[in-house]
Enzyme design. Sequence first.
Site, PDB file in Angstrom:
ATOM      1  N   CYS A   1       0.827  -1.214   0.000  1.00 28.58           N
ATOM      2  CA  CYS A   1       0.000   0.000   0.000  1.00 28.58           C
ATOM      3  C   CYS A   1       0.856   1.257   0.000  1.00 28.58           C
ATOM      4  O   CYS A   1       0.380   2.331  -0.359  1.00 28.58           O
ATOM      5  CB  CYS A   1      -0.947   0.008   1.194  1.00 28.58           C
ATOM      6  SG  CYS A   1      -0.115  -0.080   2.800  1.00 28.58           S
ATOM      7  N   ASN A   2       2.124   1.129   0.387  1.00 26.91           N
ATOM      8  CA  ASN A   2       2.991   2.310   0.472  1.00 26.91           C
ATOM      9  C   ASN A   2       4.028   2.414  -0.637  1.00 26.91           C
ATOM     10  O   ASN A   2       4.672   3.447  -0.775  1.00 26.91           O
ATOM     11  CB  ASN A   2       3.730   2.319   1.821  1.00 26.91           C
ATOM     12  CG  ASN A   2       2.812   2.642   2.973  1.00 26.91           C
ATOM     13  OD1 ASN A   2       1.820   3.341   2.798  1.00 26.91           O
ATOM     14  ND2 ASN A   2       3.108   2.111   4.140  1.00 26.91           N
ATOM     15  N   ARG A   3       4.196   1.346  -1.448  1.00 28.25           N
ATOM     16  CA  ARG A   3       5.244   1.412  -2.456  1.00 28.25           C
ATOM     17  C   ARG A   3       5.024   0.383  -3.544  1.00 28.25           C
ATOM     18  O   ARG A   3       4.400  -0.670  -3.322  1.00 28.25           O
ATOM     19  CB  ARG A   3       6.613   1.174  -1.823  1.00 28.25           C
ATOM     20  CG  ARG A   3       6.872  -0.252  -1.386  1.00 28.25           C
ATOM     21  CD  ARG A   3       8.227  -0.427  -0.725  1.00 28.25           C
ATOM     22  NE  ARG A   3       8.297   0.302   0.530  1.00 28.25           N
ATOM     23  CZ  ARG A   3       9.074   1.368   0.735  1.00 28.25           C
ATOM     24  NH1 ARG A   3       9.875   1.803  -0.226  1.00 28.25           N
ATOM     25  NH2 ARG A   3       9.075   1.981   1.888  1.00 28.25           N
TER      26      ARG A   3
ATOM     27  N   GLN B   1       6.254  -5.366   9.161  1.00 35.60           N
ATOM     28  CA  GLN B   1       5.392  -5.981   8.157  1.00 35.60           C
ATOM     29  C   GLN B   1       6.046  -5.997   6.777  1.00 35.60           C
ATOM     30  O   GLN B   1       5.870  -6.936   6.001  1.00 35.60           O
ATOM     31  CB  GLN B   1       4.058  -5.236   8.092  1.00 35.60           C
ATOM     32  CG  GLN B   1       3.033  -5.913   7.188  1.00 35.60           C
ATOM     33  CD  GLN B   1       1.731  -5.148   7.149  1.00 35.60           C
ATOM     34  OE1 GLN B   1       1.654  -3.999   7.531  1.00 35.60           O
ATOM     35  NE2 GLN B   1       0.688  -5.796   6.665  1.00 35.60           N
TER      36      GLN B   1
ATOM     37  N   GLN C   1       6.344  -8.791   3.533  1.00 40.32           N
ATOM     38  CA  GLN C   1       5.884  -8.465   2.183  1.00 40.32           C
ATOM     39  C   GLN C   1       6.995  -8.642   1.162  1.00 40.32           C
ATOM     40  O   GLN C   1       6.761  -9.102   0.040  1.00 40.32           O
ATOM     41  CB  GLN C   1       5.347  -7.026   2.169  1.00 40.32           C
ATOM     42  CG  GLN C   1       4.071  -6.857   2.971  1.00 40.32           C
ATOM     43  CD  GLN C   1       3.707  -5.402   3.211  1.00 40.32           C
ATOM     44  OE1 GLN C   1       4.575  -4.525   3.329  1.00 40.32           O
ATOM     45  NE2 GLN C   1       2.425  -5.114   3.279  1.00 40.32           N
TER      46      GLN C   1
ATOM     47  N   GLY D   1     -12.697  -7.058   3.936  1.00 39.81           N
ATOM     48  CA  GLY D   1     -11.506  -7.776   3.505  1.00 39.81           C
ATOM     49  C   GLY D   1     -11.103  -8.787   4.564  1.00 39.81           C
ATOM     50  O   GLY D   1     -11.649  -8.773   5.686  1.00 39.81           O
TER      51      GLY D   1
ATOM     52  N   GLY E   1      -7.482  -9.957   4.557  1.00 40.49           N
ATOM     53  CA  GLY E   1      -6.048 -10.119   4.375  1.00 40.49           C
ATOM     54  C   GLY E   1      -5.250  -9.780   5.617  1.00 40.49           C
ATOM     55  O   GLY E   1      -5.792  -9.577   6.714  1.00 40.49           O
TER      56      GLY E   1
ATOM     57  N   MET F   1      -3.531  -7.084   6.507  1.00 39.43           N
ATOM     58  CA  MET F   1      -3.747  -5.769   7.117  1.00 39.43           C
ATOM     59  C   MET F   1      -5.032  -5.748   7.940  1.00 39.43           C
ATOM     60  O   MET F   1      -5.079  -5.193   9.043  1.00 39.43           O
ATOM     61  CB  MET F   1      -3.788  -4.688   6.042  1.00 39.43           C
ATOM     62  CG  MET F   1      -3.857  -3.277   6.587  1.00 39.43           C
ATOM     63  SD  MET F   1      -2.383  -2.787   7.512  1.00 39.43           S
ATOM     64  CE  MET F   1      -1.282  -2.398   6.160  1.00 39.43           C
ATOM     65  N   ILE F   2      -6.096  -6.371   7.424  1.00 37.74           N
ATOM     66  CA  ILE F   2      -7.353  -6.431   8.160  1.00 37.74           C
ATOM     67  C   ILE F   2      -7.193  -7.289   9.415  1.00 37.74           C
ATOM     68  O   ILE F   2      -7.723  -6.967  10.485  1.00 37.74           O
ATOM     69  CB  ILE F   2      -8.479  -6.974   7.262  1.00 37.74           C
ATOM     70  CG1 ILE F   2      -8.862  -5.934   6.207  1.00 37.74           C
ATOM     71  CG2 ILE F   2      -9.700  -7.360   8.095  1.00 37.74           C
ATOM     72  CD1 ILE F   2      -9.434  -4.636   6.759  1.00 37.74           C
TER      73      ILE F   2
END
Length: 423
Positions: free
Chosen positions: A55-57, A119, A123, A192, A194, A196-197
């Site tokens: 989500c950030n890159r 995290q 990833q 969701g 996943g 993050m959720i």
Amino acid sequence: MSVWALGLNHTTAPLDLRGRFAFALDQIAPTLQSLRSSFAPGRHPQVEAAIISTCNRTEIYCASEHAALDHTFGWLAQSGGVAPALLRSHAYTLQDDEAARHAFRVASGLDSMVLGEAQILGQMKDAVRAAETAGALGSTLNQLFQRSFAVAKEVRTATEIGAHSISMAAAAVRLAGQLFEDIHQTRVLFVGAGEMIDLAATHFAAKEPRSIAIANRTLERGEKLASRFGAEAMRLADLPSRLAEFDIIVSCTASTLPIIGLGAVERALKARKHRPMFMVDLAVPRDIEPEVKALEDIYLYTVDDLAQVVQQGQANRQAAVAQAEVIIDAGVQSFMHWLGQRGTVPLIQQLNAQADEWRAAEMARARKLLARGESVDAVLEAMSRGLTQKMMHGAMAELHAGDAASREQTAQAISRLFLRKER
């Protein structure tokens, strides 16, 4: 051998632009195939490639005999459907030691929105596994990433880089607590199922809200996550009709289009008689239409909106950052030394092949002499002399060729190679 990287992240590009370059894990293999097939095979044979998309890159790492930053950049712009000039104004390109340094910093959490968060390491490992499964990961990139994981482990072990980190999920809970006096009285919906959720649900569940629900496209996966929190599982299709029931909505799916629209939220507010709703959109691309933020009684936060919260306590980690950078510097130097040695691999292979050819020839000659009845000592003497002559022939020829200056250089090289004293 050259390594290069390019990408865009939360510090260089706005959320909506990052969304155009977001790749789900199941998209990585065909995307890598498209990237690798775009290179001219004559100039760039067997290009190694890996893609990290969070989500950030979104970042692309490549390795080949010759760097091809411009080509890779053009391919990325085309894949996102944006003009190269626009992408260039928000992207970064790195090569060799700087690419390695960046990978090590990312793995260590030094380049994250949440400084020191762990995290990103998981990833990155997922991205490496996806590249390996796609057949795109060669020895050079594999070495880069394995070293980045080792450096990240050392950083987390030897420093306190993550001691004061605030996760995105914890930041969301903190903001919700500013809106609702008692989260214990709220109803929370997670959209969701996943990672993050899962993390967000863990943080909110610790506050013991009145109820928790999980909405997911695949009901079975939603039920599995819901069972951990004593929550209700619901189908994503039921979301519009039930949105009004919830005070807090946290969404993070892999959808390429928004799944919570302006109209649905307006209807939910009307049904709630305009009681406030707290909404967190952790997805890239967005799950919630951006126009929702303009509605009264709606408090919508995106991943970029949470940046200010998660950066609190940054000063407490600066000493740990300095320690981490020292570890990373050592890791970069070690990797670049390894990469430099890779350039001699073809020559080493040629030398080994030549030596094997000489050895095979002398062995064949020795067998013939033995078959003719020659003594073992005589055969060994002939074989050792034959090998020695073959090894020395090139050096002796060079010593007698060229001008005085070249002969002097040859003499120095031969002295280093053949006249070294055993220690």
